[in-house]
Design an enzyme around this catalytic site. Structure first.
Site, mmCIF file in Angstrom:
data_model
loop_
_atom_site.group_PDB
_atom_site.id
_atom_site.type_symbol
_atom_site.label_atom_id
_atom_site.label_comp_id
_atom_site.label_asym_id
_atom_site.label_seq_id
_atom_site.Cartn_x
_atom_site.Cartn_y
_atom_site.Cartn_z
ATOM 1 N N GLU A 162 -51.943 -21.928 75.406
ATOM 2 C CA GLU A 162 -51.111 -22.435 76.504
ATOM 3 C C GLU A 162 -49.750 -22.813 75.966
ATOM 4 O O GLU A 162 -49.645 -23.489 74.942
ATOM 5 C CB GLU A 162 -51.696 -23.706 77.146
ATOM 6 C CG GLU A 162 -52.862 -23.461 78.039
ATOM 7 C CD GLU A 162 -53.424 -24.754 78.644
ATOM 8 O OE1 GLU A 162 -52.659 -25.741 78.815
ATOM 9 O OE2 GLU A 162 -54.616 -24.769 78.931
ATOM 10 N N GLU A 171 -59.178 -28.517 75.454
ATOM 11 C CA GLU A 171 -58.569 -29.832 75.254
ATOM 12 C C GLU A 171 -59.508 -31.024 75.396
ATOM 13 O O GLU A 171 -59.346 -31.846 76.313
ATOM 14 C CB GLU A 171 -57.392 -30.005 76.213
ATOM 15 C CG GLU A 171 -56.356 -28.915 76.122
ATOM 16 C CD GLU A 171 -55.104 -29.234 76.930
ATOM 17 O OE1 GLU A 171 -55.088 -30.249 77.640
ATOM 18 O OE2 GLU A 171 -54.132 -28.474 76.826
#
Ligand code: GCO
Length: 444
Positions: A353, A169
């Site tokens: 995720e 991320e």
């Protein structure tokens, strides 16, 4: 009673990887055995972390890792996604911390012994403080330092790893950390975010070169977080605003990595906000990846604002939300996967995720997290639907194995499928873990 998981046929194939994820700072503790990182520093800033907590002990995974891995095995997962803490490997004087390497090697050996695949992330936000002191991700040199660290890790880990992720991320590192300052290092300024993002993307590309050089047979890629954006109304202005939000937050990261180009938004940015792109950078950043990791939690509605700006609206009052106040919207995951599939020439995808925070309570030694059970089931269903529409998804990882340090929220938000009592460090599988486990075992 919590319903059991219904078997999803599309995800039941032996070649579909079902895993569970964690990250180093969020669970390890033992911060005294490594160099400080930007999150150690950020946690000391009054008001930065809601419960004024820090990562000094976290889930004490540094000492309890054997039981945690035994638990992953008992629950029946195929794979474990975890991250390596850069300042546990590289010291401020440039030397390698052998004790740090040994810690991860022991974990890798144990995973191998149990037949659990290791998905290793090299950067889940713990920049060594000694590099932040030199400018951190605003300093281009940090990208080269990351590649050097990647080389140390990949050389030491050899063939014990099933897949590498360079960065987790970069949006969070760049935008949350260097533009709006709600994450470490807490810098604020529109002129910083996209500069930091470029150096992060460069770090990804340089690390890909290292991984290709050292372990060409181990699949390597990047993990990005995506929110699916929808216009608040069908007005042209809101539709334009939605495209703009998507360009800033999703495509700004996906497009350079997948196509070697920033979105056209680049041209319209004020000069001060543009990244400094050197010749050759975009080719490095877009090195072919074996897979792209997709982290998905929620969707957002976007509204146009005067002056060509946009606003991300909070969830409406009548929609289901998680304890983070994120809307529960499984269809957003299916829409996202189809959108990516239509807009890019994608490598295989992994959902790296997906999960939610719930206000879990222990009652008679059990945690009935039925909202999470539904959340996981519906999101897995959304993945299956996208696959039926032709999207190549190879695996799904639940975030997270354990309740842990949820960044600026401290220990207040529980994302685990296993409850952690932070006073006793006792682990207690919630209903979500038990239901998933039943399903995983039938599937084997
Ligand atoms: C992220 C990180 C995780 C978080 C999770 C919940 O996606 O932000 O990878 O570390 O804990 O996403 O916010």
């Amino acid at each position: 009673m919590t319903k059991s998981f219904t078997l999803n046929k599309v995800l039941s194939g032996a070649d579909f990887t079902m895993g569970v994820a964690t990250s180093s700072f969020q669970i390890e503790g033992a911060s005294e055995l490594r160099e400080p990182c930007i999150w150690d520093t950020f946690c000391q800033v009054p008001g930065a972390v809601k419960d004024s907590s820090d990562g000094r002990t976290a889930c004490d995974h540094y000492h309890l890792w054997q039981q945690d891995i035994a638990l992953i095995d008992e629950l029946g997962f195929d794979a474990y996604r975890f991250s390596v803490c850069w300042p546990r490997i590289i010291c401020a004087d440039g030397s390698v911390n052998q004790q740090g390497l040994s810690f991860y090697l022991a974990i890798l050996n144990e995973l191998q012994r149990r037949g659990i695949k290791a998905y290793v992330t090299l950067y889940h936000w713990e920049l060594p403080q000694f590099l932040e002191d030199e400018g951190g991700w605003l300093n281009r040199e940090t990208a080269y330092a990351f590649a050097d660290y990647a080389r140390v890790v990949a050389t030491a880990f050899g063939d014990k790893v099933s897949a590498y992720t360079t960065l987790n991320e970069p949006y969070c590192s760049a935008f949350l950390g260097y533009e709006i300052g709600v994450h470490a290092p807490g810098k604020v300024g529109k002129q910083y975010g996209k500069k930091a993002a470029h150096h992060l993307l460069l770090a990804h590309g340089l690390a890909m070169q290292v991984l290709t050089d050292i372990c060409p047979d181990i699949p390597s890629g990047l993990v990005l977080n995506f929110t699916t954006y929808y216009p608040a109304t069908q007005s042209d202005a809101d539709k334009q605003a939605t495209l703009l939000a998507k360009a800033h937050f999703n495509d700004w990261y996906a497009s350079p990595a997948l196509t070697g180009q920033y979105p056209p938004l680049l041209e319209s940015l004020p000069a001060a906000e543009r990244p400094v792109i050197e010749p050759g950078d975009m080719a490095i950043i877009s090195a072919p990846m074996a897979y792209l990791g997709v982290n998905y939690y929620t969707r957002a509605l976007v509204q146009a604002c005067p002056g060509g700006h946009f606003e991300i609206l909070p969830p409406a009052d009548n929609v289901p939300v998680t304890a983070m106040n994120w809307e529960i919207y499984p269809q957003g995951l299916r829409d996202l996967l189809l959108q990516l599939h239509n807009e890019y020439d994608l490598p295989p995808l992994f959902i790296t995720e997906n999960g939610m925070a719930e206000d879990d309570v222990v009652q008679n030694g059990q945690v009935h997290d039925k909202v999470r059970v539904n959340y996981l089931q519906h999101h897995m269903q959304a993945v299956a639907e996208a696959m039926e529409h032709g999207v190549d998804v190879r695996g799904y990882f639940v975030w997270s194995l354990l309740d842990n340090f949820e960044w600026a929220e401290g220990y207040l938000k529980r994302f685990g499928i296993v409850h952690v009592d932070f006073d006793t460090q006792q682990r207690l599988p919630k209903q979500s873990a038990l239901k998933l486990s039943e399903w995983l075992k039938q599937r084997r």
